[in-house]
Scaffold this active site. Structure first.
Site, PDB file in Angstrom:
ATOM      1  N   GLN A  47      -4.814  -1.953   9.896  1.00 10.20           N
ATOM      2  CA  GLN A  47      -4.495  -3.229   9.265  1.00 10.20           C
ATOM      3  C   GLN A  47      -4.968  -4.384  10.153  1.00 10.20           C
ATOM      4  OE1 GLN A  47      -3.091  -3.480   6.099  1.00 10.20           O
ATOM      5  NE2 GLN A  47      -3.600  -5.648   6.295  1.00 10.20           N
TER       6      GLN A  47
ATOM      7  N   ASP B 116     -11.810   1.959   3.795  1.00 16.30           N
ATOM      8  CA  ASP B 116     -12.089   0.524   3.651  1.00 16.30           C
ATOM      9  C   ASP B 116     -13.587   0.267   3.462  1.00 16.30           C
ATOM     10  OD1 ASP B 116      -9.845  -1.076   3.511  1.00 16.30           O
ATOM     11  OD2 ASP B 116      -9.571  -1.184   5.680  1.00 16.30           O
TER      12      ASP B 116
ATOM     13  N   LYS C 223       0.839  -1.207   0.000  1.00 15.44           N
ATOM     14  CA  LYS C 223       0.000   0.000   0.000  1.00 15.44           C
ATOM     15  C   LYS C 223       0.871   1.253   0.000  1.00 15.44           C
ATOM     16  CE  LYS C 223      -3.763  -2.468   2.248  1.00 15.44           C
ATOM     17  NZ  LYS C 223      -4.333  -2.920   3.540  1.00 15.44           N
TER      18      LYS C 223
END
Lengths: 360, 360
Positions: free
Chosen positions: A164, A187, A120
């Site tokens: 995460q 997300d 990422k």
């Protein structure tokens, strides 16, 4: 058997409330009025039954001569999208002197998590998106994580925040995620986002990245989703569920197959579009598919492989060698959905920054 | 043809954004980066295609000799539940001197809305639940409605608030419903509630009343939902969608059929459980059903009937006379799901009051 991903074993500590034993509890007197149990008591772990037929894949060379499916190159599509994002970030910078910012919170030393976060970071840097990270040891406290989250929430140069997952067991994932500001939930996992994804007439601030990537691949492959029969295999909160909801918003007739589905192959072989996110390698065999189906494989199972650079290679839910002879189009693993997920994360971060700066 | 419920015609004024014309708009430059359109632009009205076979029901007397299905008596079940609620309200009153309160906002003079509200009032009074109502003329302003809503939001003796839908076209339904406090949203239509209903590991404050009533009827009829194939016909935000989500939480394998589904009879006839909420009378014929299926009919279509007390009688989505010869159990219309919806509204109001008073 060696391939079975025992989700139950992995999750049993973090989801103690999902035990079957709860079915017998009667803590709420209203249960005497109605028979419907509290939903949490219904949550069962999705343990896909081990079935030797799933775990006996053919040799990778066996059916190369019959191959007919077009391979959907997610890596190539993702690169094009990332180039488009880079250009858009540049335009933003030149117009208003600002760039989007993504913040990641990483707890612990999990190898896979570190790999995902590194990918990422690289993707952000290439696109010109500012990347910041808060790293914590396995032993950190919930307060420390929440403090970092709160600081990112308040920071006007941060437009997207990722925690995460999975977090170490001693941290309350739901509590931490609830702290995340909705406008920065790139997300798209917040229940309000999921509700707005589900409901016609509403639109979520962010569509979860993997489902969005799957649909983008379908659209770019020329698949007309409307009116098609779609089967989504798996019903996780982060992939299966939002993929079903998103395909339905695109007017597919969606069936969701899960570990408690009887004869999943029967329903799957009626589908024009199959999206599979079970995490069970070789679950979907060639005879599960309708000839000409389009297959999107979200599964990524790390199979030990000493000949591979990192000591393992990724395999999907679909028995690729069989499926490629039946399907009309298929995503490979790796190189299919994975790169799209990161590209969609960048899209969401860019969209968030545009909203924040009122830039169009 | 006369029976087709042209939802498009009814909703076209209130949902202008759902026009197909939007597909051609390119207002957002990010659409050049990804192909995925904004979800709102995808929303199409569910116009069930007129098909003479749907609208040619057999005579009501035709197949009485073959009838085999058990009739699920929703009225009787609802009465039992309401008696249980009345006892629970009494216990609350005797223990803490409080009773639950339900507030309803009614705008305009729609005959059906007035009937629904009257039925809710009677049900509340019988159960000992306090019922208050704010009535407005068709011409009222959004501010007036919001002011009443705000006052109910603040009132500690009100535990559930209903805004009777549909509202007159000049009022912004979404904006008004967004004002409703989540802890008093006994209809369960708030997107956060829907998101929590959809996501495993989460639990909504309220499950929408009609889906909850359908599942309660299944459970009380001894239907084991887990592992069953379920087809939900219709995907409205208030019935079809939450019913699909709720059945999935109960571990059914759910397929959602809608107006854009091709050959809906093919998928429906694989289902062990059929819940239909399309609003199209006689849509589901006998040959749509698998022998032994359990059929829950949510449809209520007012058919003019001069011999009936009110000048009309209600008919469902299911061609009852045919279905009763194929299904193992079926709900009638009226007297099936309808009474359960009101009973579940009382359950939700009672639960809300218990939460507010911390009474168990």
């Amino acid at each position: 058997m060696a391939f079975v991903w025992h989700k139950w074993l992995r999750k049993s500590i973090r989801f103690p409330s999902t035990s079957r034993a709860l079915f017998t509890l009667k803590s709420d007197p209203s249960q005497e009025i109605i028979k419907s149990p509290p939903l949490l008591s219904l949550d069962l772990p999705d343990v896909w039954t081990s079935n030797s037929k799933y775990f006996d894949p053919p040799s990778i060379r066996e059916c190369t001569n019959e191959c007919s499916a077009r391979v959907i190159d997610g890596k190539l599509v993702a690169e094009k999208i990332r180039a488009g994002i880079a250009a858009e970030v540049m335009r933003m910078k030149e117009s208003i002197g600002k760039v989007p910012g993504l913040a990641v919170i990483l707890v612990g030393q999990r190898r896979d998590s570190k790999t995902y976060v590194r990918n990422k970071r690289i993707a952000c840097e290439e696109a010109g998106i500012n990347f910041v990270m808060a790293k914590f040891p396995d032993t950190c406290s919930e307060d420390e994580v929440c403090e970092a989250l709160s600081s990112f929430n308040e920071n006007p140069s941060v437009h997207g925040i990722l925690v995460q997952l999975p977090l170490p067991h001693h941290l309350d994932e739901e509590k931490i995620l609830n702290e995340l500001r909705l406008e920065k939930d790139v997300d798209g996992f917040h229940p309000l986002n999921i509700g707005n994804l589900a409901m016609r007439g509403r639109e979520p601030l962010f569509i979860p990245c993997t489902p969005k990537g799957c649909v983008e691949l379908l659209l770019r492959s020329g698949v007309d989703i409307m009116g098609k029969r779609a089967v989504v295999i798996g019903r996780s909160n982060i992939v299966g569920l939002p993929t079903s909801l998103l395909l339905q918003r695109h007017h597919a007739t969606v069936s969701t197959v899960h570990a408690l589905t009887k004869n999943p192959e029967q329903i799957t072989c009626e589908a024009d579009i199959v999206v599979t996110a079970a995490g069970v390698p070789n679950l979907v065999r060639g005879n599960w598919l309708k000839p000409g189906a389009v297959v999107i494989d979200v599964g990524t199972y790390p199979l030990e492989d000493s000949t591979s650079e990192y000591g393992y290679r990724l395999i999907g839910d679909v028995c690729y060698e069989e499926a490629v002879a039946v399907a009309s189009a298929i995503t490979p693993v790796p190189g299919g959905v994975g790169p799209m997920t990161i590209a969609m994360l960048l899209v969401n971060t860019l969209d968030s920054a545009k909203r924040a700066f009122n830039f169009s």
